[in-house]
Every structure is written in structure tokens, then in C-alpha cells.
Design a protein around this motif. Structure first.
Motif, PDB file in Angstrom:
ATOM      1  N   TRP A   1      -3.110   0.528   5.461  1.00  0.00           N
ATOM      2  CA  TRP A   1      -3.453   0.727   6.878  1.00  0.00           C
ATOM      3  C   TRP A   1      -4.948   0.499   7.116  1.00  0.00           C
ATOM      4  N   GLU A   2      -5.749   1.003   6.187  1.00  0.00           N
ATOM      5  CA  GLU A   2      -7.208   0.778   6.329  1.00  0.00           C
ATOM      6  C   GLU A   2      -7.508  -0.716   6.367  1.00  0.00           C
ATOM      7  N   ALA A   3      -6.825  -1.469   5.482  1.00  0.00           N
ATOM      8  CA  ALA A   3      -7.061  -2.918   5.420  1.00  0.00           C
ATOM      9  C   ALA A   3      -6.585  -3.611   6.702  1.00  0.00           C
ATOM     10  N   MET A   4      -5.513  -3.103   7.282  1.00  0.00           N
ATOM     11  CA  MET A   4      -5.050  -3.644   8.577  1.00  0.00           C
ATOM     12  C   MET A   4      -6.119  -3.423   9.626  1.00  0.00           C
ATOM     13  N   MET A   5      -6.619  -2.195   9.669  1.00  0.00           N
ATOM     14  CA  MET A   5      -7.569  -1.834  10.725  1.00  0.00           C
ATOM     15  C   MET A   5      -8.892  -2.583  10.575  1.00  0.00           C
ATOM     16  N   LYS A   6      -9.255  -2.863   9.316  1.00  0.00           N
ATOM     17  CA  LYS A   6     -10.518  -3.583   9.084  1.00  0.00           C
ATOM     18  C   LYS A   6     -10.358  -5.090   9.234  1.00  0.00           C
ATOM     19  N   GLY A   7      -9.121  -5.547   9.270  1.00  0.00           N
ATOM     20  CA  GLY A   7      -8.887  -6.983   9.389  1.00  0.00           C
ATOM     21  C   GLY A   7      -8.812  -7.696   8.040  1.00  0.00           C
ATOM     22  N   ASP A   8      -8.756  -6.933   6.951  1.00  0.00           N
ATOM     23  CA  ASP A   8      -8.656  -7.578   5.636  1.00  0.00           C
ATOM     24  C   ASP A   8      -7.252  -8.143   5.406  1.00  0.00           C
ATOM     25  N   ILE A   9      -6.263  -7.535   6.035  1.00  0.00           N
ATOM     26  CA  ILE A   9      -4.913  -8.128   6.042  1.00  0.00           C
ATOM     27  C   ILE A   9      -4.774  -8.800   7.404  1.00  0.00           C
ATOM     28  N   ASP A  10      -4.338 -10.066   7.397  1.00  0.00           N
ATOM     29  CA  ASP A  10      -4.420 -10.863   8.618  1.00  0.00           C
ATOM     30  C   ASP A  10      -3.284 -10.641   9.601  1.00  0.00           C
ATOM     31  N   MET A  11      -2.095 -10.383   9.066  1.00  0.00           N
ATOM     32  CA  MET A  11      -0.950 -10.339   9.978  1.00  0.00           C
ATOM     33  C   MET A  11       0.217  -9.586   9.363  1.00  0.00           C
ATOM     34  N   LEU A  12       1.268  -9.446  10.154  1.00  0.00           N
ATOM     35  CA  LEU A  12       2.487  -8.770   9.700  1.00  0.00           C
ATOM     36  C   LEU A  12       3.671  -9.734   9.792  1.00  0.00           C
ATOM     37  N   SER A  13       4.671  -9.459   8.971  1.00  0.00           N
ATOM     38  CA  SER A  13       5.936 -10.192   9.078  1.00  0.00           C
ATOM     39  C   SER A  13       7.028  -9.219   8.673  1.00  0.00           C
ATOM     40  N   SER A  14       8.273  -9.554   9.017  1.00  0.00           N
ATOM     41  CA  SER A  14       9.346  -8.592   8.707  1.00  0.00           C
ATOM     42  C   SER A  14       9.802  -8.673   7.244  1.00  0.00           C
ATOM     43  N   ASP A  15       9.810  -9.864   6.637  1.00  0.00           N
ATOM     44  CA  ASP A  15      10.573 -10.120   5.403  1.00  0.00           C
ATOM     45  C   ASP A  15      11.974  -9.507   5.502  1.00  0.00           C
ATOM     46  N   HIS A  16      12.570  -9.715   6.673  1.00  0.00           N
ATOM     47  CA  HIS A  16      13.970  -9.292   6.847  1.00  0.00           C
ATOM     48  C   HIS A  16      14.797 -10.045   5.798  1.00  0.00           C
ATOM     49  N   SER A  17      15.318  -9.312   4.823  1.00  0.00           N
ATOM     50  CA  SER A  17      16.076  -9.969   3.750  1.00  0.00           C
ATOM     51  C   SER A  17      17.357  -9.195   3.469  1.00  0.00           C
ATOM     52  N   PRO A  18      18.342  -9.424   4.325  1.00  0.00           N
ATOM     53  CA  PRO A  18      19.588  -8.659   4.220  1.00  0.00           C
ATOM     54  C   PRO A  18      20.528  -9.229   3.171  1.00  0.00           C
ATOM     55  N   THR A  19      21.607  -8.574   2.972  1.00  0.00           N
ATOM     56  CA  THR A  19      22.652  -9.055   2.072  1.00  0.00           C
ATOM     57  C   THR A  19      23.967  -8.429   2.511  1.00  0.00           C
ATOM     58  N   ASN A  20      24.979  -8.736   1.775  1.00  0.00           N
ATOM     59  CA  ASN A  20      26.257  -8.098   1.955  1.00  0.00           C
ATOM     60  C   ASN A  20      26.126  -6.627   1.513  1.00  0.00           C
ATOM     61  N   PRO A  21      26.601  -5.647   2.264  1.00  0.00           N
ATOM     62  CA  PRO A  21      26.411  -4.243   1.879  1.00  0.00           C
ATOM     63  C   PRO A  21      26.855  -3.930   0.450  1.00  0.00           C
ATOM     64  N   GLU A  22      27.883  -4.623  -0.028  1.00  0.00           N
ATOM     65  CA  GLU A  22      28.369  -4.346  -1.405  1.00  0.00           C
ATOM     66  C   GLU A  22      27.255  -4.568  -2.422  1.00  0.00           C
ATOM     67  N   LEU A  23      26.409  -5.578  -2.178  1.00  0.00           N
ATOM     68  CA  LEU A  23      25.369  -5.900  -3.159  1.00  0.00           C
ATOM     69  C   LEU A  23      24.199  -4.919  -3.123  1.00  0.00           C
ATOM     70  N   LYS A  24      24.167  -4.061  -2.118  1.00  0.00           N
ATOM     71  CA  LYS A  24      23.140  -3.013  -2.089  1.00  0.00           C
ATOM     72  C   LYS A  24      23.551  -1.821  -2.959  1.00  0.00           C
ATOM     73  N   LEU A  25      24.790  -1.828  -3.423  1.00  0.00           N
ATOM     74  CA  LEU A  25      25.303  -0.791  -4.333  1.00  0.00           C
ATOM     75  C   LEU A  25      24.987   0.620  -3.830  1.00  0.00           C
ATOM     76  N   LEU A  26      25.254   0.842  -2.553  1.00  0.00           N
ATOM     77  CA  LEU A  26      24.844   2.108  -1.940  1.00  0.00           C
ATOM     78  C   LEU A  26      25.527   3.311  -2.583  1.00  0.00           C
ATOM     79  N   SER A  27      26.782   3.154  -3.012  1.00  0.00           N
ATOM     80  CA  SER A  27      27.444   4.328  -3.583  1.00  0.00           C
ATOM     81  C   SER A  27      27.016   4.551  -5.034  1.00  0.00           C
ATOM     82  N   ASP A  28      26.737   3.469  -5.726  1.00  0.00           N
ATOM     83  CA  ASP A  28      26.216   3.546  -7.100  1.00  0.00           C
ATOM     84  C   ASP A  28      24.801   4.099  -7.137  1.00  0.00           C
ATOM     85  N   GLY A  29      23.982   3.553  -6.239  1.00  0.00           N
ATOM     86  CA  GLY A  29      22.577   3.943  -6.180  1.00  0.00           C
ATOM     87  C   GLY A  29      21.745   3.422  -7.341  1.00  0.00           C
ATOM     88  N   ASN A  30      22.188   2.339  -7.956  1.00  0.00           N
ATOM     89  CA  ASN A  30      21.448   1.787  -9.105  1.00  0.00           C
ATOM     90  C   ASN A  30      20.329   0.861  -8.603  1.00  0.00           C
TER      91      ASN A  30
END
Ligand SMILES: NC(=O)N[C@H]1NC(=O)NC1=O
Ligand SMILES: [Zn+2]
Ligand SMILES: [Zn+2]
Length: 509
Positions: free
Chosen positions: A356-385
Motif C-alpha cells: 500500500w505504501e508503494a501504491m501511495m508513493k507511486g512506486d507501483i504503477d497500476m492495478l490489474s485483476s489477474d482474474h484467473s478462474p477455473t472449474n470449481p472442481e479444480l479448486k478442490l474446495l472440499s479437499d482444501g489441498n
């Protein structure tokens, strides 16, 4: 008696004339004429209109006033004090009052996984989520779709898949992979086909047809990109020995186990290596005109210091981070909750503070989402591995409220939000007709209420394909998107999308 008769005859006539006059002035041009015969691109039946707001974010600061849109272009920006009645008497005025009018967000890092893995996301759902989140343009990553975008032929498949299926504007990054990196004509044909720049990985990407590049590949890629004046985006992690080999001795459901498998030395090592070739991008260097953009920086210590140093020396380098690194910390990730797994990993709260400090000082230039979804099965939500689950955060629709909500503590301004999400990204992607509320730019706009709070509960309409895998579910956020305009088309208003998908492809010329 005579007077009454006259009234009876004259009144309907006058009413008819008044109606004709008002129709003529209220809808200045036929909507069909100006919208390519498609009425369904916009929820607004006007091509020429004004938008008023008490808080308009312009490059010259926040103003109270009005923006005139005609034919999808911003044709005037007027402060309230200078706005005369005569200017608006003939056209529609939409008054948003205290709601903020800002340039639409440009997300330079999203994986829409179309074609080939549209069960993970897809152009329709992904771009609907973008519109609902105030994103007016996104640049789609070359991997996670199948095939990866690494040649003119595979770009063509993307273009075909996107046709009439995108609700916001979409551009594409091409992949820099070992197969094309040392073959300048192959790279040139990919760039000629319209990708806005290239993307490469310095570690395995997790996708079979997107192998990692070494520094020689990157150096060669930069020399071709220099001619086109387009950027190389780099996933900067390099495999090194980690504190634990594969976590097999450790609990795979513990987030700490995963964190130890990808330490900050992976980012630092990759960035050090990468920056050994970026001096070529300096003025007078052999790759002048090329630019290196480091995606999703997580480590706010040594890695960031290296980037600052390179910038200081004149290397053409920028860096982004993502809302999940600014919102979450390792300490708070529950056991087995793989929704939070991404790479590089979310680190501790002290690191988040430094980001956050780097954002406020301008050392980090911008933001992006890196929205990187998948099929829920591959998130192994019940396994939690954590070691086996898919790495990627689903966030596309929430990035504006997340930036605002978690930035409050640091007193983030509306101008900073517009710089991180619109101005800087437009420049990186070479989308020079977008990214600001100024005369001559395309009317890509978001109207939002920073003070309005909402809960991301089951009732909240989420438009990306798999809401259940989003780490933001259950959070309370502030910053509600009211309306989104893409090239003047009102594509989203109060929870509703325009029925047709009229986004345009942003191909480099
Ligand atoms: N293949 C892919 O999308 N990987 C992304 N996921 C993630 O968490 N980081 C990435 O680079
Ligand atoms: Zn990445
Ligand atoms: Zn990514």
C-alpha cells in the motif's frame, strides 16, 4: 360559444404541434441510424446526451459539471459554473448528482479462457462481470484458453470466439514462448495480427501449451517488440529451492505450507534476471521502444527495490499489483480455503502494508485483476489441498469496490483510483483513445457511489461464471457501480445489462 369552439379546434392542434416539436428536440437523432442499426447495444435510446455529476474525475482534477457525449465520443467537458442552459436544451441530460463519474476501468490482466476452456469463464460471462464492475476494456491473457494465443492462427480463434459475445471492449496479449521467441518472423506475424504486446512466464505456467521462457527468449522478444513499440508483460517468478521441497512433510491444508513453497526469493530471483536485459530498453539502447511490465507483484521488499532501481537508471519498466495482494494477508487465510491460492502467493500483513505504501508513493504503477478462474472442481474446495488446487483468484467484478474499500485506511483519492485503473493501463496497452475523461476520447465511463455499502452475499448478483470460488464472497464492500458506458453505449445500469454484446475488439494497428 364561439370562443369555446375555437378552443376545441385549436387545443388539439397546438398539442399536436407541441408533441412533434418535443419529439424532434428530445431525441435528436434516430438511435438506429447512429448505433449501427442495433438498438440493443445500449440501455439509453440516445446517441447525443450529457452526463452531469458533482464529482467528475478529469486529468485536471475533480470537477462538478457535465460531460457531453456524441456518437460514442466525449465532445465537451464543462464545469457547472460554465454550463449554460442553451447548451443542453436540445439533448437528453442524465444527472447522477453526487455519484462519481470516472473513466471506465481498463483491466490489462484477465484470463477469460475462451475458446477451449469456456467452462472456466468465457467471453459472455467474463465481459458481463466486467461491465457490472465498471470495467470498460479488458486485455485478455494468451493462456488458459485452448489453444494458447501464440500465433496469428490462434489469435484468429480468439477473435472468432469474441465476435458478438463481448459486452465491453477487449484486446489481446500474445504469448512469448520458446517456439516463437527465437523466430522473429513468427513474432512479427503475431504482432502484425493485432496483439497489443506479449506475455511470458519465467516459471512453469501450469498450462501445457504455454511453456516458460528463459532470459535469452526474453531478450530476443524485446528486440522485436522494440520495432512495434509494444510491451512485454512478464510473470516474474523463477523456481529456486524453497524452504520446503513439495510440502509433503507438511500439512497441505495449511496456507503456510503453500506460502513456503513459493518464497519471495522466487520473485526476487526472476526480477533480478529480467532486469539484466531491460537496460536495452533505455533511450539509445538496442531495444529502445520496447517496454517491460512486471505483472502481479506480490513481494514489496527486495523485488520492488530492484524495480525502483531499474526505473531510476532509465529502464522502460512498469509494475502492477492486484487487489487481492492489497486486501488479504497470509495470516487471515483459513485452513483449507483454496479460494485464496494464487501465484505469487498472498504474503503477510506487513508486506501488504508495504504494498500500500508503494501504491501511495507511486512506486507501483497500476492495478490489474489477474482474474484467473477455473472449474470449481479444480479448486478442490472440499479437499482444501493448497498444493494441488488451481492457483488463481476470481475477482473481475469487484476490483473497483475492493480497491476503494481497502484503500480507505490509506486515504486513497478518486484521482489515484483513475490513475491506477484507467490512465496508466491505457498507456501500457497503447489504447490512446481511452483512459480519461477529456474531449476526443471514447466515452468509456463508470458511474459509481463510493459511499454505498453492500454485502457480497448469496443475493448479490455476480456475473462471472463461478462465484463460489471467489475469495471475496461474504465480504462487505463500499463502492457500488451504478452505470457503465462503453463508447457511449450504456451497457450496464442498476443491475441490468444491455441485451446485445456490442463490445469492440481492440487490435493494434
Ligand atoms: N495460468 C494462470 O492463470 N496462472 C495465474 N494464476 C495465478 O494465480 N497466477 C498466475 O499467473
Ligand atoms: Zn501470472
Ligand atoms: Zn495471470
Amino acid at each position: 360559444m364561439e370562443r369555446t369552439l375555437l378552443q376545441w379546434r385549436l387545443l388539439p392542434l397546438l398539442a399536436l404541434i407541441a408533441a412533434i416539436v418535443s419529439i424532434f428536440f428530445a431525441s435528436p437523432r434516430s438511435f438506429q441510424e447512429t448505433q449501427g442499426n442495433n438498438k440493443k447495444c445500449s440501455l439509453l435510446p440516445h446517441d447525443h446526451y450529457w452526463i452531469s455529476s458533482k464529482r467528475i474525475v478529469t486529468p485536471d482534477g475533480l470537477i462538478s459539471g457535465s460531460v457531453e457525449v456524441d456518437g460514442g465520443i466525449i465532445v465537451s467537458v464543462v464545469k457547472e459554473v460554465d454550463w449554460h442552459k442553451s447548451q443542453r436544451s436540445r439533448v437528453k441530460v442524465i444527472d447522477y448528482g453526487e455519484a462519481v463519474l470516472m473513466p471506465g476501468l481498463i483491466d490489462v490482466h484477465a484470463h477469460l479462457d475462451d475458446p477451449g476452456r469456456s467452462e472456466w469463464e468465457g467471453f459472455p460471462s467474463g465481459t458481463k462481470a466486467a461491465a457490472a464492475g465498471g470495467i470498460t476494456t479488458l486485455v485478455d491473457m494468451p493462456l488458459n484458453s485452448c489453444p494458447s494465443t501464440v500465433s496469428p492462427e490462434t489469435l484468429k480463434l480468439k477473435i472468432e470466439a469474441a465476435k458478438n459475445r463481448i459486452h465491453v471492449d477487449v484486446g489481446f496479449w500474445g504469448g512469448l514462448v520458446p517456439d516463437n521467441a527465437l523466430n522473429s518472423s513468427a513474432l512479427e506475424s503475431l504482432l502484425d495480427a493485432g496483439v497489443l504486446g506479449l506475455k511470458s512466464f519465467m516459471c512453469p505456467s501450469g498450462i501445457n501449451d504455454f511453456p516458460m521462457t528463459n532470459i535469452t527468449h526474453i531478450k530476443e522478444g524485446l528486440s522485436v517488440l522494440a520495432k512495434y513499440r509494444r510491451p512485454l508483460l512478464v510473470h516474474a517468478e523463477i523456481e529456486k529451492e524453497s524452504e520446503i521441497e513439495d510440502g509433503s512433510e507438511n500439512d497441505p491444508r495449511s496456507y503456510l505450507t503453500y506460502l513456503k513453497t513459493r518464497p519471495t526469493s522466487w520473485e526476487e530471483g526472476a526480477i533480478r534476471n529480467l532486469l539484466s536485459v531491460t537496460e536495452n530498453t533505455r533511450i539509445g539502447g538496442s531495444a529502445e521502444g520496447a517496454h517491460v511490465h512486471i505483472v502481479h507483484l506480490s513481494d514489496a521488499s527486495s523485488s520492488l527495490d530492484l524495480i525502483k532501481e531499474a526505473k531510476g537508471k532509465g529502464d522502460s519498466v512498469t509494475v502492477e499489483t492486484c487487489p487481492h495482494y492489497l486486501a488479504f494477508s497470509a495470516e487471515e487465510i483459513p485452513e483449507g480455503d483454496t479460494r485464496f491460492k494464487c501465484s505469487p502467493p498472498i504474503r503477510d500483513a506487513a508486506n501488504r502494508e508495504k504494498l500500500w505504501e508503494a501504491m501511495m508513493k507511486g512506486d507501483i504503477d497500476m492495478l490489474s485483476s489477474d482474474h484467473s478462474p477455473t472449474n470449481p472442481e479444480l479448486k478442490l474446495l472440499s479437499d482444501g489441498n493448497f498444493l494441488k488446487a488451481w492457483g488463481g483468484i476470481s475477482s473481475l467484478q469487484f476490483v473497483l469496490p475492493v480497491t476503494w474499500s481497502y484503500g480507505k485506511k490509506y486515504v486513497v483519492t478518486l484521482e489515484q483510483v483513475a490513475s491506477w485503473w484507467s490512465d496508466r493501463p491505457s498507456k501500457l496497452a497503447g489504447l490512446h483513445s481511452k483512459g480519461a475523461i477529456t474531449v476526443g476520447k471514447q466515452a468509456d465511463l463508470v458511474v459509481w457511489e463510493p459511499e454505498a455499502e453492500f454485502e457480497l452475499d448469496e443475493e448479490h448478483p455476480i456475473h462471472f461464471k463461478h462465484p463460489s470460488i471467489s475469495a471475496y464472497l461474504g465480504r462487505r464492500l463500499s463502492g457500488k457501480v451504478v452505470s457503465t458506458f462503453v463508447r457511449g453505449n450504456l451497457v450496464f445500469r442498476e443491475g441490468k445489462h444491455a441485451s446485445d454484446a456490442c463490445g469492440s475488439l481492440q487490435l493494434a494497428a
